[in-house]
Motif scaffolding. Structure first.
Motif, PDB file in Angstrom:
ATOM      1  N   CYS A  68      -7.075  -2.804  26.574  1.00  0.00           N
ATOM      2  CA  CYS A  68      -7.067  -3.753  27.691  1.00  0.00           C
ATOM      3  C   CYS A  68      -7.247  -5.207  27.274  1.00  0.00           C
ATOM      4  CB  CYS A  68      -8.164  -3.390  28.695  1.00  0.00           C
ATOM      5  SG  CYS A  68      -7.904  -1.796  29.485  1.00  0.00           S
ATOM      6  N   GLU A  69      -7.725  -5.460  26.050  1.00  0.00           N
ATOM      7  CA  GLU A  69      -8.010  -6.837  25.654  1.00  0.00           C
ATOM      8  C   GLU A  69      -7.391  -7.138  24.294  1.00  0.00           C
ATOM      9  OE1 GLU A  69     -11.764  -9.971  25.542  1.00  0.00           O
ATOM     10  OE2 GLU A  69     -12.085  -7.876  26.088  1.00  0.00           O
ATOM     11  N   ILE A  70      -6.339  -7.957  24.310  1.00  0.00           N
ATOM     12  CA  ILE A  70      -5.604  -8.320  23.098  1.00  0.00           C
ATOM     13  C   ILE A  70      -5.547  -9.840  23.001  1.00  0.00           C
ATOM     14  CG2 ILE A  70      -3.445  -8.055  21.813  1.00  0.00           C
ATOM     15  CD1 ILE A  70      -2.776  -5.688  23.698  1.00  0.00           C
ATOM     16  N   VAL A  71      -5.882 -10.368  21.826  1.00  0.00           N
ATOM     17  CA  VAL A  71      -5.794 -11.803  21.576  1.00  0.00           C
ATOM     18  C   VAL A  71      -4.781 -12.037  20.458  1.00  0.00           C
ATOM     19  CG1 VAL A  71      -7.019 -13.868  20.788  1.00  0.00           C
ATOM     20  CG2 VAL A  71      -8.168 -12.247  22.309  1.00  0.00           C
ATOM     21  N   GLY A  72      -3.894 -13.002  20.651  1.00  0.00           N
ATOM     22  CA  GLY A  72      -2.971 -13.414  19.602  1.00  0.00           C
ATOM     23  C   GLY A  72      -3.283 -14.839  19.195  1.00  0.00           C
ATOM     24  N   LEU A  73      -3.464 -15.081  17.911  1.00  0.00           N
ATOM     25  CA  LEU A  73      -3.751 -16.423  17.399  1.00  0.00           C
ATOM     26  C   LEU A  73      -2.550 -16.897  16.591  1.00  0.00           C
ATOM     27  CD1 LEU A  73      -5.893 -18.712  17.089  1.00  0.00           C
ATOM     28  CD2 LEU A  73      -6.553 -17.611  14.928  1.00  0.00           C
ATOM     29  N   GLU A  74      -2.033 -18.086  16.917  1.00  0.00           N
ATOM     30  CA  GLU A  74      -0.845 -18.627  16.250  1.00  0.00           C
ATOM     31  C   GLU A  74      -1.055 -20.092  15.899  1.00  0.00           C
ATOM     32  OE1 GLU A  74       2.398 -19.573  14.410  1.00  0.00           O
ATOM     33  OE2 GLU A  74       1.915 -17.482  14.878  1.00  0.00           O
ATOM     34  N   LEU A  75      -0.698 -20.441  14.680  1.00  0.00           N
ATOM     35  CA  LEU A  75      -0.849 -21.808  14.181  1.00  0.00           C
ATOM     36  C   LEU A  75       0.200 -22.755  14.748  1.00  0.00           C
ATOM     37  CD1 LEU A  75      -2.004 -23.922  12.133  1.00  0.00           C
ATOM     38  CD2 LEU A  75      -0.411 -22.963  10.450  1.00  0.00           C
ATOM     39  N   GLN A  76       1.441 -22.289  14.872  1.00  0.00           N
ATOM     40  CA  GLN A  76       2.559 -23.169  15.200  1.00  0.00           C
ATOM     41  C   GLN A  76       2.735 -23.302  16.717  1.00  0.00           C
ATOM     42  OE1 GLN A  76       5.918 -22.966  12.288  1.00  0.00           O
ATOM     43  NE2 GLN A  76       5.101 -20.929  11.849  1.00  0.00           N
ATOM     44  N   GLU A  77       2.746 -24.534  17.181  1.00  0.00           N
ATOM     45  CA  GLU A  77       2.721 -24.818  18.623  1.00  0.00           C
ATOM     46  C   GLU A  77       3.897 -24.195  19.356  1.00  0.00           C
ATOM     47  OE1 GLU A  77       2.578 -28.662  21.694  1.00  0.00           O
ATOM     48  OE2 GLU A  77       2.809 -28.972  19.531  1.00  0.00           O
ATOM     49  N   ARG A  78       5.117 -24.364  18.825  1.00  0.00           N
ATOM     50  CA  ARG A  78       6.286 -23.841  19.540  1.00  0.00           C
ATOM     51  C   ARG A  78       6.218 -22.325  19.685  1.00  0.00           C
ATOM     52  NH1 ARG A  78      12.739 -23.306  18.435  1.00  0.00           N
ATOM     53  NH2 ARG A  78      12.079 -22.417  16.448  1.00  0.00           N
ATOM     54  N   LEU A  79       5.811 -21.630  18.629  1.00  0.00           N
ATOM     55  CA  LEU A  79       5.728 -20.176  18.704  1.00  0.00           C
ATOM     56  C   LEU A  79       4.631 -19.733  19.665  1.00  0.00           C
ATOM     57  CD1 LEU A  79       6.264 -19.156  14.967  1.00  0.00           C
ATOM     58  CD2 LEU A  79       7.889 -18.985  16.849  1.00  0.00           C
TER      59      LEU A  79
END
Length: 246
Positions: A68-79
């Motif tokens: 139920c709880e998923i976090v995605g961390l991304e460095l690049q702003e557009r992505l």
């Protein structure tokens, strides 16, 4: 919803997910699908995907598991922006949160041991090995430009609680480096599965599960062969990629 001049909108066979990704720049590959199938997570656990790109792993994991709880961390702003749009497009805002940030700065973003499970399809090619993609976005996703294996190991150990699991896809040629680094970081390798194109070919990918503060003991799983004769998918590959009739 999407710009057909610069983006594609596709329907994935897994979960009938709608997925936007750039025409030029980083586009997901089979690595992500194989890793999503390899990940095991319980409904009440929290999972983070480091380097989520346009959000493919959180979407696949949401489709394949009841978590139920998923976090995605991304460095690049557009992505990161595309990832948020993909979450909204599939009405998964109540399960997936996309954050923009640098994994080198996770202590400023999360408390230590926040997550039960971590998955990562990291940049696994060293700078200077292989051709650097002229599209900088894709280069950062594939080569250690913005982070090294050492940076990843520090972030993985920090983010998962004692007993928490880490699932990663990596290059076989750097497998000894990965396994040694995991062990030194108290992330004990527990399962290893190598992926081959055919039975006659060397491994092209390695799937690894590690557990924080666990006792030693590595299980080497049977290899995964993607193709049988010619270019026909194996039965297991058909199941994973949803190429097999239900």
């Amino acid at each position: 919803m999407y710009n057909p001049d610069t983006e594609t909108l596709e329907t994935l066979k897994i979960g009938n997910l709608l997925y936007i990704q750039p025409k030029q720049g980083y586009r997901f590959s089979v690595d992500a699908i194989l890793l999503a199938d390899f990940v095991k997570v319980k409904p009440d656990e929290r999972i983070i995907d480091l380097g989520t790109g346009s959000g493919i792993l959180p979407l696949l994991i949401a489709a394949l598991t009841p978590v139920c709880e998923i976090v995605g961390l991304e460095l690049q702003e557009r992505l990161a922006q595309i990832a948020r749009r993909n979450v909204r497009l599939n009405a998964l805002d109540d399960r997936i949160q996309i954050l923009e940030g640098n994994l080198r700065q996770v202590p400023q973003l999360f408390r230590a041991g926040t997550f039960d499970v971590l998955c990562s399809n990291p940049p696994y090619r060293k700078v200077g090995s292989g051709r650097i993609n002229p599209e900088n976005e894709q280069a950062i996703a594939r080569h250690e430009i913005a982070c090294s294996l050492g940076d990843l190991l520090v972030a993985w150990k920090y983010l998962v609680k004692p007993g928490g699991r880490v699932f990663v896809v990596y290059l076989p040629e750097r497998l000894s480096e990965l396994l040694a680094g995991l062990t030194a970081s108290r992330l004990e390798p527990k399962k290893l599965r190598c992926v081959h194109s055919t039975q006659q070919s060397s491994a092209s990918l390695a799937l690894v599960e590690a557990q924080r503060d666990a006792s030693p003991g590595l299980i080497v799983l049977p290899p995964l062969f993607l193709y049988t004769n010619g270019q026909e998918y194996s039965e297991e590959a058909k199941r994973i990629l949803r190429e097999k009739d239900e």
